[in-house]
Design a protein around this motif. Structure first.
Motif, PDB file in Angstrom:
ATOM      1  N   SER A 148       0.818  -1.417  -0.035  1.00 11.51           N
ATOM      2  CA  SER A 148       0.057   0.016   0.036  1.00 11.51           C
ATOM      3  C   SER A 148       0.672   1.337   0.036  1.00 11.51           C
ATOM      4  O   SER A 148       0.549   2.193  -0.691  1.00 11.51           O
ATOM      5  CB  SER A 148      -0.915   0.217   0.921  1.00 11.51           C
ATOM      6  OG  SER A 148      -1.964  -1.121   1.125  1.00 11.51           O
ATOM      7  N   GLY A 184     -12.297  -9.854   8.882  1.00  7.60           N
ATOM      8  CA  GLY A 184     -11.997  -8.861   7.870  1.00  7.60           C
ATOM      9  C   GLY A 184     -11.038  -9.678   6.981  1.00  7.60           C
ATOM     10  O   GLY A 184     -10.465 -10.469   7.167  1.00  7.60           O
ATOM     11  N   SER A 185     -11.120  -9.026   5.621  1.00  2.00           N
ATOM     12  CA  SER A 185     -10.149  -9.528   4.673  1.00  2.00           C
ATOM     13  C   SER A 185      -8.694  -8.722   4.927  1.00  2.00           C
ATOM     14  O   SER A 185      -8.842  -7.551   5.639  1.00  2.00           O
ATOM     15  CB  SER A 185     -10.638  -9.039   3.343  1.00  2.00           C
ATOM     16  OG  SER A 185     -10.489  -7.609   2.961  1.00  2.00           O
ATOM     17  N   GLU A 235      -6.952  -7.154   2.717  1.00  2.00           N
ATOM     18  CA  GLU A 235      -7.152  -5.812   2.249  1.00  2.00           C
ATOM     19  C   GLU A 235      -7.990  -4.574   2.979  1.00  2.00           C
ATOM     20  O   GLU A 235      -7.607  -3.402   3.142  1.00  2.00           O
ATOM     21  CB  GLU A 235      -7.748  -6.106   0.742  1.00  2.00           C
ATOM     22  CG  GLU A 235      -6.827  -7.096  -0.291  1.00  2.00           C
ATOM     23  CD  GLU A 235      -7.046  -8.324   0.052  1.00  2.00           C
ATOM     24  OE1 GLU A 235      -6.361  -9.147  -0.597  1.00  2.00           O
ATOM     25  OE2 GLU A 235      -7.806  -8.665   0.837  1.00  2.00           O
ATOM     26  N   GLU A 236      -8.886  -5.257   3.363  1.00  2.00           N
ATOM     27  CA  GLU A 236      -9.952  -4.203   4.199  1.00  2.00           C
ATOM     28  C   GLU A 236      -9.293  -3.703   5.500  1.00  2.00           C
ATOM     29  O   GLU A 236      -9.169  -2.596   5.695  1.00  2.00           O
ATOM     30  CB  GLU A 236     -11.194  -4.817   4.540  1.00  2.00           C
ATOM     31  CG  GLU A 236     -12.165  -5.095   3.331  1.00  2.00           C
ATOM     32  CD  GLU A 236     -13.380  -6.009   3.670  1.00  2.00           C
ATOM     33  OE1 GLU A 236     -14.231  -6.129   2.907  1.00  2.00           O
ATOM     34  OE2 GLU A 236     -13.297  -6.956   4.684  1.00  2.00           O
ATOM     35  N   VAL A 237      -8.557  -4.741   5.980  1.00  2.00           N
ATOM     36  CA  VAL A 237      -8.071  -4.246   7.472  1.00  2.00           C
ATOM     37  C   VAL A 237      -6.880  -3.571   7.071  1.00  2.00           C
ATOM     38  O   VAL A 237      -6.829  -2.335   7.925  1.00  2.00           O
ATOM     39  CB  VAL A 237      -7.500  -5.534   8.234  1.00  2.00           C
ATOM     40  CG1 VAL A 237      -6.656  -5.340   9.404  1.00  2.00           C
ATOM     41  CG2 VAL A 237      -8.983  -6.423   8.702  1.00  2.00           C
ATOM     42  N   ALA A 241      -6.243  -1.364   4.762  1.00  2.00           N
ATOM     43  CA  ALA A 241      -6.658  -0.413   4.210  1.00  2.00           C
ATOM     44  C   ALA A 241      -7.271   0.704   5.157  1.00  2.00           C
ATOM     45  O   ALA A 241      -7.136   1.853   5.218  1.00  2.00           O
ATOM     46  CB  ALA A 241      -7.869  -0.414   3.086  1.00  2.00           C
ATOM     47  N   ALA A 242      -7.956  -0.141   6.248  1.00  2.00           N
ATOM     48  CA  ALA A 242      -8.342   0.670   7.587  1.00  2.00           C
ATOM     49  C   ALA A 242      -7.159   1.428   8.436  1.00  2.00           C
ATOM     50  O   ALA A 242      -7.223   2.453   8.918  1.00  2.00           O
ATOM     51  CB  ALA A 242      -9.279   0.005   8.418  1.00  2.00           C
TER      52      ALA A 242
END
Length: 316
Positions: free
Chosen positions: A48, A290-291, A293-295, A297-298
């Motif tokens: 990221s 959670g995935s 990617e989601e975690v 990103a958060a």
């Protein structure tokens, strides 16, 4: 799960960063994905950051023990969580040959060892002392290990450190490789819920350490003599009659990265992640569902002040 910045995470601001050219931004940087959740988190945070700098990133599934040839060949460009206590000989060979370069420590405070959920101490009096396992082996037997006790070891792709200790310490246990990290967690969960005996090879940082009150067996202190000289230690006929070596967690990459993607090389070299940030993200994936990617990103959104200066220093 709320993911917040911690003081320790300021380690991301490691010194030495300076502006560098982006290089070949049209070609993707391929980051190794290995077999455990913490590594996925570490890698996606790094990816990221690279994307924020303007790079394309591909996450490539790679066997932890055999990924270094692909890295030396430039087919894989970086691995973000390598454990010094459990790394193949091929890594050192590729570094010596010049195809792979080390990118510095990741920053995680790590430990590996032979472990058990806290309730097991009631089933095997004398724990955490390792000698207690000599008298309690029958407590840990299973259909596949009778008459020996059962140790759930790392997945086969991760090496055989648990089996090495059972042989080295001459303990009456058979090491059975787990199928995956998830299988290790399933064993811990079932043992905790049923209050059943379990001996397991495990590590920290990991959210399960606190969730299942995992304790480490106290083994003789590990050192180079133990790993190389059978005459050292309690068993004169074997090596590894001691604890794991103190683990250092570091990063490595393809040696051509600095020329092809100078700023990316700068970012990955200066990237660090603390246990206090990684473990909650692991829990958000493995416990809360959670995935990755989601975690991640958060976490990135909530902690821009932590990671963005590293990126900015490399590209501005």
């Amino acid at each position: 799960m709320k993911l917040t910045t911690t003081v320790a995470a300021i380690g991301l601001l490691a010194g030495g960063a300076h502006a560098a050219d982006l290089g070949s931004v049209d070609e993707p940087i391929k980051l190794a994905i290995n077999e455990w959740t913490g590594q996925h988190v570490s890698t996606h945070v790094a990816g990221s950051m690279l994307e924020a700098a303007g790079y394309k990133v591909e996450y490539t599934t790679a066997g932890y023990m055999n990924m270094y040839q692909a890295m030396a060949d430039g087919e894989l460009h970086a691995a973000l969580e390598i454990w010094s206590s459990n790394v193949s000989e091929d890594y050192a060979k590729k570094v010596d040959a010049g195809g792979v370069v080390e990118l510095g420590d990741l920053g995680l405070d790590a430990k590996e060892g032979i472990a058990y959920p806290a309730h097991v101490a009631d089933l095997c009096p004398g724990l955490p002392a390792w000698e207690a396992l000599k008298d309690c082996a029958q407590t840990f037997t299973s259909a596949e290990t009778i008459p020996m006790g059962r140790l759930v070891d790392y997945p086969a792709d991760w090496g055989t450190p648990g089996a090495d200790r059972m042989k080295g310490l001459d303990l009456p246990f058979k090491a059975v490789p787990a199928g995956s990290e998830g299988a290790l967690i399933t064993e811990l969960r079932a043992s905790t819920e049923k209050k059943s005996p379990l001996l397991i090879t495990f590590w920290q940082p990991h959210w399960a350490m606190s969730a299942y009150d995992v304790q480490f067996v106290e083994l003789p202190v590990g050192n180079e003599e133990c790993f190389n000289d059978p005459a050292w230690g309690t068993n004169p006929n074997a090596t590894h009659d001691c604890d794991f070596a103190a683990s250092r967690i570091f990063k490595a990459g393809w040696s051509g990265m600095a020329d092809k993607w100078p700023a990316a090389y700068e970012i990955l070299t200066n990237y660090q992640l603390s246990v206090t940030d990684q473990q909650p993200m692991m829990g958000a994936v493995d416990v809360d569902g959670g995935s990755v990617e989601e975690v991640v990103a958060a976490w990135m959104a909530a902690n821009e002040a932590t990671w963005k200066p590293v990126v900015d220093a490399a590209i501005q």
